[in-house]
Design a protein around this motif. Structure first.
Motif, short mmCIF file in Angstrom:
data_model
loop_
_atom_site.label_atom_id
_atom_site.label_comp_id
_atom_site.label_asym_id
_atom_site.label_seq_id
_atom_site.Cartn_x
_atom_site.Cartn_y
_atom_site.Cartn_z
N ILE A 92 0.84 -1.20 0.00
CA ILE A 92 0.00 0.00 0.00
C ILE A 92 0.87 1.25 0.00
N LEU A 93 1.85 1.27 0.89
CA LEU A 93 2.73 2.42 0.98
C LEU A 93 3.58 2.56 -0.28
N ALA A 94 4.05 1.45 -0.82
CA ALA A 94 4.92 1.48 -1.99
C ALA A 94 4.22 2.03 -3.22
N ASN A 95 2.89 1.88 -3.28
CA ASN A 95 2.16 2.28 -4.49
C ASN A 95 1.43 3.61 -4.37
N VAL A 96 1.65 4.31 -3.27
CA VAL A 96 0.90 5.56 -3.03
C VAL A 96 1.10 6.56 -4.16
N GLN A 97 2.35 6.77 -4.58
CA GLN A 97 2.61 7.77 -5.61
C GLN A 97 2.00 7.39 -6.95
N VAL A 98 2.05 6.10 -7.27
CA VAL A 98 1.43 5.64 -8.52
C VAL A 98 -0.08 5.85 -8.45
N ASN A 99 -0.69 5.50 -7.32
CA ASN A 99 -2.13 5.68 -7.15
C ASN A 99 -2.51 7.15 -7.26
N LYS A 100 -1.69 8.02 -6.67
CA LYS A 100 -1.96 9.46 -6.75
C LYS A 100 -1.92 9.94 -8.19
N THR A 101 -0.96 9.45 -8.94
CA THR A 101 -0.85 9.83 -10.35
C THR A 101 -2.08 9.37 -11.13
N LEU A 102 -2.52 8.15 -10.88
CA LEU A 102 -3.71 7.62 -11.56
C LEU A 102 -4.95 8.41 -11.18
N GLU A 103 -5.06 8.74 -9.90
CA GLU A 103 -6.21 9.52 -9.44
C GLU A 103 -6.23 10.89 -10.10
N THR A 104 -5.06 11.51 -10.20
CA THR A 104 -4.97 12.84 -10.82
C THR A 104 -5.40 12.80 -12.29
N ILE A 105 -4.96 11.78 -13.01
CA ILE A 105 -5.37 11.63 -14.41
C ILE A 105 -6.88 11.51 -14.50
N ALA A 106 -7.46 10.63 -13.66
CA ALA A 106 -8.89 10.38 -13.71
C ALA A 106 -9.71 11.61 -13.35
N GLU A 107 -9.22 12.41 -12.41
CA GLU A 107 -9.96 13.60 -11.99
C GLU A 107 -9.88 14.72 -13.02
N LYS A 108 -8.73 14.84 -13.68
CA LYS A 108 -8.56 15.92 -14.66
C LYS A 108 -9.23 15.61 -15.99
N ASP A 109 -9.28 14.35 -16.34
CA ASP A 109 -9.87 13.96 -17.63
C ASP A 109 -10.92 12.89 -17.38
N LYS A 110 -12.18 13.31 -17.37
CA LYS A 110 -13.27 12.42 -17.02
C LYS A 110 -13.91 11.75 -18.23
N THR A 111 -13.31 11.93 -19.41
CA THR A 111 -13.83 11.26 -20.60
C THR A 111 -13.51 9.77 -20.54
N HIS A 112 -13.97 9.05 -21.55
CA HIS A 112 -13.75 7.60 -21.57
C HIS A 112 -12.49 7.28 -22.36
N TYR A 113 -11.55 6.62 -21.72
CA TYR A 113 -10.28 6.23 -22.34
C TYR A 113 -9.63 5.16 -21.47
N ARG A 114 -8.45 4.73 -21.86
CA ARG A 114 -7.73 3.72 -21.08
C ARG A 114 -6.33 4.21 -20.75
N ILE A 115 -5.76 3.61 -19.70
CA ILE A 115 -4.41 3.96 -19.25
C ILE A 115 -3.52 2.73 -19.39
N PHE A 116 -2.34 2.96 -19.92
CA PHE A 116 -1.32 1.91 -19.99
C PHE A 116 -0.32 2.17 -18.87
N ASN A 117 -0.39 1.34 -17.83
CA ASN A 117 0.49 1.48 -16.67
C ASN A 117 1.58 0.42 -16.75
N ASN A 118 2.79 0.85 -16.98
CA ASN A 118 3.90 -0.09 -17.14
C ASN A 118 4.81 -0.12 -15.90
#
Length: 845
Positions: free
Chosen positions: A582-608
């Motif tokens: 949980i702690l190790a992934n906080v920054q990644v989760n924050k980045t994903l949340e920011t993307i989702a909040e800023k762009d609410k259209t329908h699309y997909r994310i490639f997380n590598n």
């Protein structure tokens, strides 16, 4: 009076099960919950489904959260009119895992009461079965559907034995039907399939007994008919679930192959053998049923951390070159586990006393139980060996229906874990109560089996290091002597501890039985001794794999995708290593949340960053290119293997554009970077060029090289779709998404010429309907895995909805089946009570 007394004992036994289940799971008293890896993944993958249900009060059977989109049948979907699942939910009313443990105990208690009709032995057998180590390992991992299915094994077998052995047709029908329905509702077909392999031996045993006239042929035929009817009705109660999954599985990695390549041929059904047999139990590893750490236990035993620290110290002191380090890395695996599987969370330990009593049971139990249990146990052990016994595995894969749909053959040992406790208590019951068994025979068998078991343990303790080796061939080849010798010594010590314990436990059990024969010990005291020692043995071993560290605060269990660091989180992680992810992934989760909040259209994310196809963090916040699921759609899995495994820097971006991967997440977990992808194709686009190809191989190869914004790859089999349909370029044409729900999408389009509209939505041939201006129209597959439809010139409203017909059809079959069960059960009970009253009147006369 005796009947009432027996009911009191039965009620007391159920209370004992509740107490045991809560004592094992004491953190639930403080509101903590299990932190299970697979349930964390489920929460991410099912987020869109759960949100849709919460917001609309309805159900979606399609979700775009993972792998570009897939049905939700294996993601926790709920079905209207699913009465049997509601019964399952009501039975599992205790907090997790208390619910599982209680039902494992209680279910086997019912089986024990049917088999020996004595609450003491049923109670003892329930602890034997309910404390099987494998169950605690899968609970810790989050395989809830699996353990939910297993908890109905014993009562289903009890219902069948009521019919075949006890000739209680009505109650046997009721119990069999109910628990067959619950078994299917738990939704782990692999476990149910394995159980029915074992039940096949019971059927053959009863058939042979009827042929030999040890039981009337009429009874066998009536019983078989009743059981068949019960199973059909039980299956019928789950018609929605079964029909939907049967339709779905054809399109998944468990269905037919589409491509021709080096490992498989198109049209072949099921998974490739390598994938199926990857988790095969070693032949010697089977002794883990008797000695838990014969092969080191799990890949991460409690002692593993200290051993690993010493290994690192030894490497630093002795390795002097990069070449040596590379060689060590090549040979190094788990510090504890040295078995044949790629890795394991722990052994399928059944208990030293249980295995010993089961061996006795094969000599003492009634023949009507002995032979079919022995046959089923031997076969399931041999099948668990998988790639280590290929003649049998090849036969089952090639000729036994459905077997090739399942992976991890080691999991079939759940059947042994059911049958060994059963034969153990049956044999123990006869040992104590059946006067047909002479004292001389009992002493002889006890001496041979007890002496043989203890002698075997002594041999392993004295010569085990040289006999077993305690290393893999890979370790022997690559590890330097100083490191190999250290690992072997540590593993042997782990084994020795458990082997000594096994010796002591078996000696106590054998001694108690011998003392009873000598009339120096009361039978009840002997049962208590056996029960307490076995309980202590299994309890302490299970605590290695499911203990207080598996529980976390409710907030983390229910929301494992934290987006902010805090002192509290850091403190909790320090106290419980399971929260480290949980702690190790906080920054990644924050980045994903920011993307989702800023762009609410329908699309997909490639997380590598987190392992694209082994994480659902992305799915929790937005639709993902990846995900985590064992039953992916075949076409999508083919694309993963073709493009993502290779990571071609030119072709892979073309595929990501096709799937509307509008954002890529790269960098590292501490400093993730969200990169917009301006070349993503969008939700839909018009193409003017069609490239017809003759094979699926050509289709999948083409999508990595074509300009998918202009050209669509179409299978030649769909060529007739374009009869009388023109496709012409129009640079002014457009098509836009105007409404998105996971099961319904709407688009507006405008063009001066006829067009082929291509959608970045995964093609699935069942349930999706396409409408152009409210008129249903056919659609086709384009670019190997997405949808396309011909759109005439002009302005149009295009809508696609997911309405699987099997859901509605299955609902009515489910309801009718349940209604039939109630009617037949009610009639049977009425008829039974009526006959009882007649018998009472006759006796009075």
């Amino acid at each position: 009076m005796a009947k009432n007394k027996n009911l009191i004992y039965i009620a007391a036994s159920l209370v004992v099960f509740i107490v045991l289940a809560f004592l094992y799971s004491t953190p639930v008293f403080t509101g903590k919950q299990l932190f299970q890896h697979d349930i964390v993944q489920y929460r991410g993958g099912a987020k869109e489904l759960l949100d849709y249900r919460a917001n609309t009060g309805d159900e979606t059977y399609w979700s775009d959260s993972m792998f570009g989109g897939m049905p939700t049948y294996q993601m926790g979907s709920q079905f209207k009119g699913d009465i049997i699942k509601k019964i399952d939910s009501n039975l599992n009313f205790f907090p997790r895992p208390v619910n599982y443990l209680f039902l494992l105990f209680a279910g086997f208690f019912l089986l024990g009461m049917v088999a020996v009709r004595n609450w003491k032995y049923a109670l003892l057998g329930a602890t034997f079965f309910g404390l099987s180590t494998y169950f605690y390992i899968i609970i810790a991992a989050g395989h809830n559907g699996k353990v939910n299915t297993i908890e109905y094994f014993a009562p289903l077998l009890a219902g069948i034995l009521l019919v075949y052995i006890r000739k209680s047709y009505i109650w046997g029908f009721i119990v069999t039907t109910l628990f067959m329905g619950l078994q299917i509702a738990a939704n782990h077909p692999q476990m149910t399939y394995y159980l029915f392999i074992a039940l096949g031996f019971l059927f053959l045993s009863e058939l042979i007994r009827a042929i030999q006239k040890k039981t009337p042929m009429k009874h066998f035929l009536i019983s078989s008919g009743i059981i068949a009817a019960a199973c059909v009705i039980g299956v019928g109660m789950n018609s929605q679930r079964i029909m939907a999954n049967a339709e779905y599985v054809k399109e998944t990695v468990r269905g037919k192959q589409i491509l021709d390549n080096d490992t498989h041929t198109s049209g072949e059904s099921g998974m490739d053998k390598e994938s199926m047999l990857m988790w095969s139990y070693g032949r010697l590893e089977t002794l883990n049923l008797f000695i838990p750490r014969l092969m080191g236990g799990g890949s991460q035993e409690p002692e593993a951390k200290d051993i690993m620290n010493k290994v690192q110290e030894l490497v630093q002191e002795n390795v002097t070159s990069q070449a040596e380090m590379d060689r060590v890395s090549k040979g190094f695996g788990s510090v504890t586990y040295w078995g044949d599987q790629p890795g394991t969370s722990g052994p399928a330990y059944q208990g030293a006393i249980v295995c010993f009593l089961a061996l006795l049971g094969f000599f003492f139990a009634w023949k009507k139980y002995r032979y079919w249990i022995l046959g089923a146990s031997i076969l399931t052990v041999l099948l668990a060996w998988g790639s280590n016994f290929m003649p049998l595995s090849d036969f089952f894969i090639d000729f036994v229906p459905i077997y090739n749909k399942f992976r991890a053959p080691s999991s079939i040992l759940v059947i042994v874990e059911l049958l060994l406790p059963l034969i153990a208590i049956i044999g123990l019951y006869r040992f104590f109560t059946d006067e047909k068994l002479t004292e001389e025979y009992k002493k002889k068998i006890l001496l041979y089996v007890g002496g043989g078991t203890l002698g075997f343990l002594l041999i392993l303790l004295i010569f085990g290091k040289s006999l077993l080796g305690f290393h893999t061939e890979n370790e022997k080849t690559y590890l330097p002597p100083f490191l190999l010798d250290y690992l072997v010594d540590k593993r042997f010590k782990l084994f020795r501890i458990d082997a000594i314990k096994a010796f002591i436990y078996v000696a106590i059990a054998a001694g108690a039985l011998f003392m009873v024969l000598k009339q120096k010990l009361n039978q009840n005291i002997a049962l208590i001794i056996i029960g307490v020692v076995s309980l202590f043995d299994l309890w302490t071993v299970n605590k290695r794999y499911l203990n207080d560290e598996n529980y976390v605060d409710k907030v983390f269990a229910e929301n494992p995708f934290q987006t902010e660091t805090s002192d509290l989180l850091a403190e909790k992680v320090q106290a419980n290593p399971n929260l480290g992810s949980i702690l190790a992934n906080v920054q990644v989760n924050k980045t994903l949340e920011t993307i989702a909040e800023k762009d609410k259209t329908h699309y997909r994310i490639f997380n590598n960053l987190l392992g694209t196809f082994s994480e659902t963090n992305t799915s929790y916040f937005k639709s993902s290119i990846g995900g985590y699921h064992a039953v992916k759609l075949r076409r999508y899995d083919d694309v993963i293997n073709e493009y993502f495994q290779v990571m071609d820097s030119v072709k892979l971006p073309n595929v990501l554009n096709l799937l509307n991967a509008k954002y890529w997440v790269a960098g590292d977990p501490e400093h993730p970077q969200a990169m917009p992808n301006p070349k993503a194709n969008g939700n839909a686009w018009f193409v003017s060029d069609l490239k017809f190809v003759n094979s699926p191989n050509q289709e999948i190869k083409s999508i990595g090289v074509i300009d998918s914004k202009k050209t669509a790859v179409i299978a030649s089999s769909d060529k007739e779709y374009f009869n009388n349909k023109l496709v012409q370029a129009d640079p002014t044409a457009f098509i836009n998404l105007t409404k998105y729900q996971p099961n319904e999408l709407e688009f507006k389009s405008e063009s001066k010429t006829p067009q082929l509209a291509v959608f970045s939505e995964i093609y699935y041939p069942h349930g999706w309907k396409m409408f152009v201006d409210d008129k249903e129209v056919p659609y086709i597959k384009a670019d190997y895995l997405i949808r396309a439809v011909h759109v005439p010139a002009g302005k149009h409203n295009i809508r696609m909805i997911f309405e699987p017909e099997v859901i509605e059809t299955g609902k009515w079959i489910s309801l009718l089946s349940f209604g039939l069960f109630i009617i037949l059960s009610g009639f049977g009970i009425y008829w039974m009570n009526k006959n009882k009253k007649k018998e009472i009147l006759i006796e009075k006369v």
